[in-house]
Scaffold this motif. Sequence first.
Motif, PDB file in Angstrom:
ATOM      1  N   VAL A 113      -7.173 -15.096  17.398  1.00 44.78           N
ATOM      2  CA  VAL A 113      -7.638 -14.343  18.568  1.00 44.78           C
ATOM      3  C   VAL A 113      -8.849 -15.074  19.143  1.00 44.78           C
ATOM      4  N   THR A 114      -9.201 -14.742  20.376  1.00 46.52           N
ATOM      5  CA  THR A 114     -10.425 -15.254  20.990  1.00 46.52           C
ATOM      6  C   THR A 114     -11.358 -14.071  21.199  1.00 46.52           C
ATOM      7  N   VAL A 115     -12.540 -14.150  20.606  1.00 47.16           N
ATOM      8  CA  VAL A 115     -13.529 -13.076  20.729  1.00 47.16           C
ATOM      9  C   VAL A 115     -14.583 -13.496  21.745  1.00 47.16           C
ATOM     10  N   HIS A 116     -14.765 -12.669  22.769  1.00 49.79           N
ATOM     11  CA  HIS A 116     -15.775 -12.920  23.792  1.00 49.79           C
ATOM     12  C   HIS A 116     -16.914 -11.930  23.578  1.00 49.79           C
ATOM     13  N   ALA A 117     -18.039 -12.410  23.058  1.00 48.42           N
ATOM     14  CA  ALA A 117     -19.183 -11.534  22.780  1.00 48.42           C
ATOM     15  C   ALA A 117     -20.043 -11.424  24.028  1.00 48.42           C
ATOM     16  N   GLN A 118     -19.528 -10.700  25.013  1.00 42.85           N
ATOM     17  CA  GLN A 118     -20.240 -10.563  26.280  1.00 42.85           C
ATOM     18  C   GLN A 118     -19.721  -9.335  27.012  1.00 42.85           C
ATOM     19  N   ARG A 119     -20.422  -8.972  28.060  1.00 42.80           N
ATOM     20  CA  ARG A 119     -19.986  -7.844  28.869  1.00 42.80           C
ATOM     21  C   ARG A 119     -18.690  -8.196  29.594  1.00 42.80           C
ATOM     22  N   ILE A 120     -17.888  -7.177  29.859  1.00 37.99           N
ATOM     23  CA  ILE A 120     -16.592  -7.412  30.495  1.00 37.99           C
ATOM     24  C   ILE A 120     -16.772  -8.132  31.834  1.00 37.99           C
ATOM     25  N   GLU A 121     -17.787  -7.732  32.602  1.00 40.56           N
ATOM     26  CA  GLU A 121     -18.003  -8.329  33.919  1.00 40.56           C
ATOM     27  C   GLU A 121     -18.346  -9.814  33.829  1.00 40.56           C
ATOM     28  N   GLN A 122     -18.857 -10.243  32.665  1.00 37.75           N
ATOM     29  CA  GLN A 122     -19.285 -11.630  32.500  1.00 37.75           C
ATOM     30  C   GLN A 122     -18.255 -12.486  31.773  1.00 37.75           C
ATOM     31  N   ALA A 123     -17.163 -11.883  31.352  1.00 37.01           N
ATOM     32  CA  ALA A 123     -16.134 -12.624  30.624  1.00 37.01           C
ATOM     33  C   ALA A 123     -15.475 -13.645  31.542  1.00 37.01           C
ATOM     34  N   PRO A 124     -14.985 -14.748  30.979  1.00 37.27           N
ATOM     35  CA  PRO A 124     -14.345 -15.775  31.809  1.00 37.27           C
ATOM     36  C   PRO A 124     -13.067 -15.262  32.452  1.00 37.27           C
TER      37      PRO A 124
END
Length: 202
Positions: A113-124
């Motif tokens: 999986v790819t984990v994005h540790a950021q706010r949804i609005e800031q996700a790529p």
Amino acid sequence: MTPADFAARFAVSRETLDRLTVYAQLLAKWNPAINLVAKSTVADVWERHMADSAQLYALLPPGTHTQVDMGSGAGFPGLVMAILGVPDVHLIESDTRKATFLREVARATGTQVTVHAQRIEQAPEIVADVVTARALAALPELLDWGYRFLKPGGQCLFLKGRTAAEELTLAAQSWTMTVSQVPSITDPSGTILILGEIARAR
């Protein structure tokens, strides 16, 4: 619900059940420190969390490859979907401690999986076949966040409670979409919203 009950209900392999069991064990170990899920639900993890998430798998559009799970928290439903077989799952979780937990479960269970540790609005920018969320926000907000991830023809699968009808009415003020509803198998008052052909209302 026991692990055996879960395996029978969702027809999963022994290997998949073993990976989910490791997940459940890690959840029980980490939860006292970082409050991943309500303490009262840990003892019933197979129904309240595993089955609640797994019921989405059969609702995926044919050929689903990429899934974005917004506000993943402890990984429900996104990480369960990855273990069940969705090839490319992106877990977006702004709490760095929860993101660390997600990475540890992925490592321990051998799940890509790819984990994005950021706010949804800031996700790529991620082009997704499906966007999911559980116990995150009201539907209008979910659509505001999730729309930019959806490929043309993509779908949203949102687990909702007794306010689903009210949220659909609110969302219709700003969005057009097709709507299907499937009763939750784990919550008598719950429903799964299947939303397609999503566009901003003019």
